[in-house]
Design an enzyme around this catalytic site. Structure first.
Site, PDB file in Angstrom:
ATOM      1  N   HIS A  39       0.841  -1.190   0.000  1.00 37.49           N
ATOM      2  CA  HIS A  39       0.000   0.000   0.000  1.00 37.49           C
ATOM      3  C   HIS A  39       0.876   1.239   0.000  1.00 37.49           C
ATOM      4  O   HIS A  39       1.976   1.235   0.544  1.00 37.49           O
ATOM      5  CB  HIS A  39      -0.867   0.058   1.277  1.00 37.49           C
ATOM      6  CG  HIS A  39      -1.884  -1.012   1.372  1.00 37.49           C
ATOM      7  ND1 HIS A  39      -3.144  -0.875   0.860  1.00 37.49           N
ATOM      8  CD2 HIS A  39      -1.829  -2.254   1.918  1.00 37.49           C
ATOM      9  CE1 HIS A  39      -3.825  -1.988   1.097  1.00 37.49           C
ATOM     10  NE2 HIS A  39      -3.046  -2.833   1.732  1.00 37.49           N
TER      11      HIS A  39
ATOM     12  N   ALA B 236      18.310 -18.065   5.635  1.00 34.15           N
ATOM     13  CA  ALA B 236      17.071 -18.259   6.393  1.00 34.15           C
ATOM     14  C   ALA B 236      16.708 -17.013   7.189  1.00 34.15           C
ATOM     15  O   ALA B 236      17.565 -16.345   7.752  1.00 34.15           O
ATOM     16  CB  ALA B 236      17.225 -19.436   7.339  1.00 34.15           C
TER      17      ALA B 236
ATOM     18  N   LYS C 209      15.056  -5.460  -1.837  1.00 29.52           N
ATOM     19  CA  LYS C 209      15.679  -4.902  -3.041  1.00 29.52           C
ATOM     20  C   LYS C 209      16.327  -6.035  -3.816  1.00 29.52           C
ATOM     21  O   LYS C 209      16.594  -7.112  -3.275  1.00 29.52           O
ATOM     22  CB  LYS C 209      16.676  -3.812  -2.693  1.00 29.52           C
ATOM     23  CG  LYS C 209      17.831  -4.218  -1.829  1.00 29.52           C
ATOM     24  CD  LYS C 209      18.697  -3.009  -1.507  1.00 29.52           C
ATOM     25  CE  LYS C 209      19.716  -3.332  -0.447  1.00 29.52           C
ATOM     26  NZ  LYS C 209      20.482  -2.164  -0.069  1.00 29.52           N
TER      27      LYS C 209
ATOM     28  N   ARG D  19      21.075  -8.043   3.285  1.00 32.82           N
ATOM     29  CA  ARG D  19      22.217  -7.287   2.779  1.00 32.82           C
ATOM     30  C   ARG D  19      23.249  -8.263   2.243  1.00 32.82           C
ATOM     31  O   ARG D  19      23.250  -9.452   2.583  1.00 32.82           O
ATOM     32  CB  ARG D  19      22.806  -6.403   3.856  1.00 32.82           C
ATOM     33  CG  ARG D  19      23.334  -7.135   5.052  1.00 32.82           C
ATOM     34  CD  ARG D  19      23.888  -6.205   6.121  1.00 32.82           C
ATOM     35  NE  ARG D  19      24.240  -6.930   7.314  1.00 32.82           N
ATOM     36  CZ  ARG D  19      25.349  -7.630   7.490  1.00 32.82           C
ATOM     37  NH1 ARG D  19      26.214  -7.735   6.500  1.00 32.82           N
ATOM     38  NH2 ARG D  19      25.585  -8.266   8.607  1.00 32.82           N
TER      39      ARG D  19
END
Length: 122
Positions: A50, A96, A102, A116
């Site tokens: 949203h 995990a 991204k 990361r």
């Protein structure tokens, strides 16, 4: 799937894909899984969200959706969350419990919340 019978909402699995127990696919846009991928149990793919602008209540915000793409030979560890707009490159590994918000280049290992870069696969 919000609209299961249209050309935009679908899940496509490649050849020799493993999907573990209790995985969840929230699909309002396409989710593409390449060949030879391993997806461990309790992983969630969510390509829907949203907007959250200040001019309206949260429950009145427009829905956003972007495709999720796993290229070939990707390994997703148990209990990961893969969010909208993410592409995970060929040969990459997600540890995990990671939350991927991204895109991940090919042949890399990522971990954490948010995920990361950890190291290159050799």
């Amino acid at each position: 799937m919000w609209h299961p019978f249209n050309n935009e909402s679908y899940i496509k699995l490649g050849n020799k894909v493993f999907v573990g127990h209790a995985c969840e696919f929230v699909c309002n846009e396409k989710i593409l899984i390449g060949n030879n991928c391993l997806i461990a149990s309790k992983t969630t793919f969510n390509n829907t969200g949203h907007e959250y602008k200040i001019n309206a209540n949260i429950n009145q915000q427009p829905i956003t959706s972007q495709a999720i793409i796993l290229e070939d030979d990707v390994w997703i560890g148990t209990s990961c969350v893969i969010l909208q707009g993410v592409t995970i490159g060929t040969g990459s590994i997600v540890a995990a419990g990671s939350v991927v918000n991204k895109s991940i280049p090919a042949n890399e290992v990522w971990a954490g919340v948010p995920a990361r870069f950890i190291k290159k696969r050799i």
